[in-house]
Scaffold this motif. Structure first.
Motif, short mmCIF file in Angstrom:
data_model
loop_
_atom_site.label_atom_id
_atom_site.label_comp_id
_atom_site.label_asym_id
_atom_site.label_seq_id
_atom_site.Cartn_x
_atom_site.Cartn_y
_atom_site.Cartn_z
N UNK A 73 -9.59 22.25 20.60
CA UNK A 73 -10.62 22.38 21.63
C UNK A 73 -11.75 23.30 21.15
N UNK A 74 -11.38 24.40 20.53
CA UNK A 74 -12.37 25.35 20.04
C UNK A 74 -13.31 24.69 19.03
N UNK A 75 -12.77 23.79 18.22
CA UNK A 75 -13.56 23.15 17.18
C UNK A 75 -14.54 22.13 17.75
N UNK A 76 -14.16 21.42 18.80
CA UNK A 76 -14.96 20.28 19.25
C UNK A 76 -15.73 20.49 20.55
N UNK A 77 -15.35 21.45 21.37
CA UNK A 77 -16.04 21.64 22.64
C UNK A 77 -17.37 22.35 22.40
N UNK A 78 -18.45 22.00 23.12
CA UNK A 78 -19.73 22.70 22.94
C UNK A 78 -19.55 24.21 23.04
N UNK A 79 -19.92 24.95 22.01
CA UNK A 79 -19.60 26.38 21.96
C UNK A 79 -20.14 27.18 23.13
N UNK A 80 -21.34 26.88 23.60
CA UNK A 80 -21.91 27.72 24.66
C UNK A 80 -21.25 27.48 26.01
N UNK A 81 -20.46 26.43 26.13
CA UNK A 81 -19.75 26.16 27.38
C UNK A 81 -18.26 26.46 27.30
N UNK A 82 -17.72 26.52 26.11
CA UNK A 82 -16.27 26.64 25.96
C UNK A 82 -15.81 28.09 26.02
N UNK A 83 -15.29 28.49 27.16
CA UNK A 83 -14.71 29.82 27.31
C UNK A 83 -13.24 29.73 27.71
#
Length: 234
Positions: A73-83
């Protein structure tokens, strides 16, 4: 004696990168951020109060499986939204006004619930992202969902009236080429992961952030640690 263990935050497991180095960059879409994310009406509990605080109930799995799924999930989810760490959600909008009943029902269920296995199998395409199917081979997760749904039917959101166990690896991406590349790469490189479900965990939902965890151990696993934080949007 109650098996409820309460802490302000749930552990944040370390992230282990197990996917290839050439994963696509996940460009997010829309004007929202994790802090301003708003739920749609069909994702809110039916209590007559659209602004009521709500809770999320998830399956708690062993650390090794959890780390693997979170790394993807960390690799593929948009970084600015993935918390948020990887998760299998049972219910996403449980109303705070019914919290005493909710806690009582979860405690009652987990007192006789054995641990069981789930199997993260293969990727599937979502509207704007990619998920991983989760196979509940013994039907235990489905049975838990149905038992609690029967007790909470009157206030469940439209979204919470059905249960399809899965992990969300990527979401809120408008570029179809990025989504398709993620889907193909995961299908090629991910060969499944088995996890042991040992508890249910309840989070307070705050505008996309998940906080104040309470973990309800199954009777075979009376101890679950606590500490850290877990927050974000799906």
């Amino acid at each position: 004696m109650s098996k409820l263990r309460t802490s302000r935050f749930l552990p944040m497991h370390s992230v282990v990168n197990t996917i290839g180095l050439n994963a696509p960059y996940s460009k997010s879409s829309g004007p929202y951020t994790a802090e301003t994310y708003q739920r749609r009406d069909e994702h809110k509990a039916r209590t007559g109060n659209k602004h009521e605080e709500s809770y999320v109930l998830t399956l708690h799995t062993d650390q090794q499986h959890h780390q693997l799924m979170t790394s993807m999930r960390t690799r593929y989810f948009p970084p600015r939204l993935n918390k948020l760490n990887a998760h299998i959600a049972l219910f996403r909008a449980l109303p705070s006004s019914r919290l005493p009943q909710i806690i009582h029902d979860i405690e009652s269920l987990t007192q006789s619930q054995p641990t069981f296995e789930v199997f993260a199998t293969k990727a599937f395409l979502m509207k704007r992202g990619v998920g991983i199917h989760v196979d509940d081979t013994e039907g235990q997760a489905e049975a838990i969902f149905q038992q609690l749904k029967a007790k909470w039917e009157s206030f469940l959101s439209q979204q919470d009236r059905r249960f399809k166990p899965h992990y969300t690896l990527q979401n809120k991406v408008d570029d179809e080429a990025v989504v398709r590349k993620t889907f193909n790469e995961v299908n090629e490189q991910f060969h499944g992961s088995r996890g042991q479900v040992t508890a249910l965990t309840l989070y307070k939902y705050q505008q996309g952030f998940w906080k104040e965890a309470q973990s309800f151990s199954f009777h075979e696993n009376p101890q679950i640690g606590a500490g850290g934080t877990m927050s974000g949007t799906k």
